[in-house]
Design an enzyme around this catalytic site. Structure first.
Site, PDB file in Angstrom:
ATOM      1  N   ASP A 222       1.065  -1.046  -0.023  1.00 16.49           N
ATOM      2  CA  ASP A 222       0.077   0.013   0.033  1.00 16.49           C
ATOM      3  C   ASP A 222       1.119   1.062   0.020  1.00 16.49           C
ATOM      4  O   ASP A 222       1.769   1.094  -0.509  1.00 16.49           O
ATOM      5  CB  ASP A 222      -1.056  -0.122   1.181  1.00 16.49           C
ATOM      6  CG  ASP A 222      -2.253   0.702   0.846  1.00 16.49           C
ATOM      7  OD1 ASP A 222      -2.250   1.630   0.335  1.00 16.49           O
ATOM      8  OD2 ASP A 222      -3.223   0.147   1.281  1.00 16.49           O
ATOM      9  N   HIS A 297      11.199  -0.092 -11.625  1.00 13.85           N
ATOM     10  CA  HIS A 297      11.274  -1.266 -12.294  1.00 13.85           C
ATOM     11  C   HIS A 297      10.078  -2.290 -11.859  1.00 13.85           C
ATOM     12  O   HIS A 297       9.949  -2.472 -10.854  1.00 13.85           O
ATOM     13  CB  HIS A 297      12.505  -2.018 -12.061  1.00 13.85           C
ATOM     14  CG  HIS A 297      13.848  -1.356 -12.505  1.00 13.85           C
ATOM     15  ND1 HIS A 297      14.399  -1.032 -13.818  1.00 13.85           N
ATOM     16  CD2 HIS A 297      14.807  -0.553 -11.739  1.00 13.85           C
ATOM     17  CE1 HIS A 297      15.330  -0.473 -14.008  1.00 13.85           C
ATOM     18  NE2 HIS A 297      15.805  -0.061 -12.622  1.00 13.85           N
TER      19      HIS A 297
END
Length: 450
Positions: A222, A297
């Site tokens: 989160d 990434h």
């Protein structure tokens, strides 16, 4: 809709010059040094009944020590393992500090949603570890393995001015890890926060004024380091979202009020997004913000301003006015640029975004053969933005890019997690990393490092 085999970035915009300087307005951190506080008085919790046996409660001894040292002094928790049975709530201290060199382990009770460790009101405060091994272990997996994500929260700073928290580790909170409500002239740095792979386990949520947050690593699924409404003059830098939800502003509702925010040197690995600004309806203003030097990434989303965010219920209002916001120097890869565009700037139809700048956004796909950029009701310069001014005509532009931009390749970090932590087993306490952004050393040396 347009199609191109290459994409031309705009490298300079006149209106970003002033916004890039938005950050701190004055000094941050404690007003007096730890040594000065300790010279006034030192309260060792072992002298108040604490024992490093992970059986005897340390909560009440900390509370009792605060009675003696909370108006000037140092509360000292030596190395060792301590059981936290009584939640700690300390109010209106002044010129004081807590040195946490041991590890606090959450007891199985109480089970309320209150905070395990809470500091509210007062000023000139410091919570730190002198050896960077001080930690709070929340053992949230005891909740999560039963699919329960409502429970105790870990650390709370509320209404404190001139303060810092640093060189600490927060692990496996049942709910939010670190919440800062109304923090003023605060500094947070050199921290590792590690939670389970699930929503609702936020890393840092913050609102206040004149805040410097830097050199932080967060693992969860989160919020990484997220700015809430009523936030002004923030500098957030050297952030490592290591298999996390990613950084964000929001979610924002009615009366949103956010200005002068800088995020820079943000590295995001295997997360939900590199940066998201999120709302759905509502009202208010978000202005003068810069998001620069981002590397990503393996993320689901990358640059994502979404004023129709479907994960929150729509709120009455014509939408938040987003303006004078710059995104610049972004590199790396997205998982799938076809289904989740690396650039999404989705603004309210009735309150278009203005003075938005997209500068040198070099992101490419890990899967698929092209990137998709989408802009909606957003005005400014760069990529799919509409350069028109003085208009509120709704529009949507989708641009497809079928060749990799020059310079998209970006370095990785040695601490990148191969797999996230689950929800059914204890999460080990990590070591604070030596770096939080490729090629950049921490602004302040990690405690105990040579």
């Amino acid at each position: 809709m347009t199609w191109s085999t290459s994409f031309l970035s705009v490298h300079f915009f006149a209106f970003i010059t002033t916004s890039i300087h938005a950050q701190l307005t004055g000094s941050v951190g404690p007003l007096t040094s730890v040594s000065d506080k300790a010279a006034v008085k030192t309260c060792n919790v072992l002298d108040y009944g604490a024992r490093s046996d992970n059986t005897t409660d340390v909560g009440q001894p900390i509370i009792d020590a605060f009675a003696d040292c909370g108006s000037g002094g140092l509360i000292y928790i030596p190395e060792g393992d301590y059981l936290l049975k009584n939640w700690i709530s300390l109010e209106n201290g002044s010129a004081w500090a807590i040195q946490l060199d041991g590890v606090l382990y959450r007891d199985s009770s109480p089970s309320s949603q209150s905070y395990m460790f809470e500091i509210s009101g007062g000023r000139d405060f410091e919570l730190f570890s002198s050896n960077a091994t001080g930690a709070i272990q929340g053992s949230g997996y005891l909740y999560h393995r039963d699919d329960t994500y409502t429970g105790p929260r870990m650390l709370h700073i509320s209404g404190v001015s001139d303060w810092s928290v640093h060189d600490l580790v927060l692990v496996d909170s049942p709910m939010f890890h670190f919440v800062i409500d109304g923090g003023y002239n605060g500094e947070v740095y050199n921290m590792a926060i590690r939670g389970a792979d699930h929503g609702g386990l936020d890393g840092i949520d913050v609102y206040g004024d004149n805040m410097w947050i830097h050199d932080i690593m967060v693992t969860n699924k989160d919020e990484c380091v997220t700015t809430k409404t009523n936030s002004h003059n923030f500098l957030i830098e050297n952030i490592y979202c290591n298999s996390s939800g990613g950084c964000a502003i929001g979610s924002l509702g009615s009366g949103a009020n956010v200005s002068n925010i800088v995020y820079r040197n943000v590295y995001t690995w295997d997360s939900n997004q590199m940066m998201m600004i999120k709302s759905n309806g509502g009202s208010g203003d978000v202005s003068n913000a810069v998001f620069e030097n981002f590397i990503g990434h393996g993320n689901a989303y990358s640059l994502d301003l979404d004023s129709y965010w479907s994960s929150m219920d729509a709120i009455d209002g014509d939408g938040i006015y987003y303006h004078n916001i710059t995104f610049q120097n972004w590199t790396g890869t997205a998982v799938d640029g076809e289904t989740r565009p690396p650039i999404r700037v989705i603004c309210p139809e009735d309150t278009p975004c203005t003075e938005i700048a997209l500068v040198q956004i070099d992101l490419w796909v890990e899967e698929g053969g092209y990137d998709e950029y989408i802009c909606k009701n957003a005005y400014g310069s760069g990529y799919c933005l509409d350069s028109a001014t003085g208009t509120s005509t709704p529009y949507t532009t989708t641009t497809y890019v079928n060749s990799a931009p020059t310079g998209y390749e970006a370095p990785t970090m040695t601490d990148d997690l191969a797999t996230a932590f689950g929800t059914s087993a204890s999460i080990p306490i990590p070591t604070i990393p030596a770096s939080f952004f490729p090629g950049v050393t921490p602004i302040s040396a990690v405690a105990g490092s040579s």
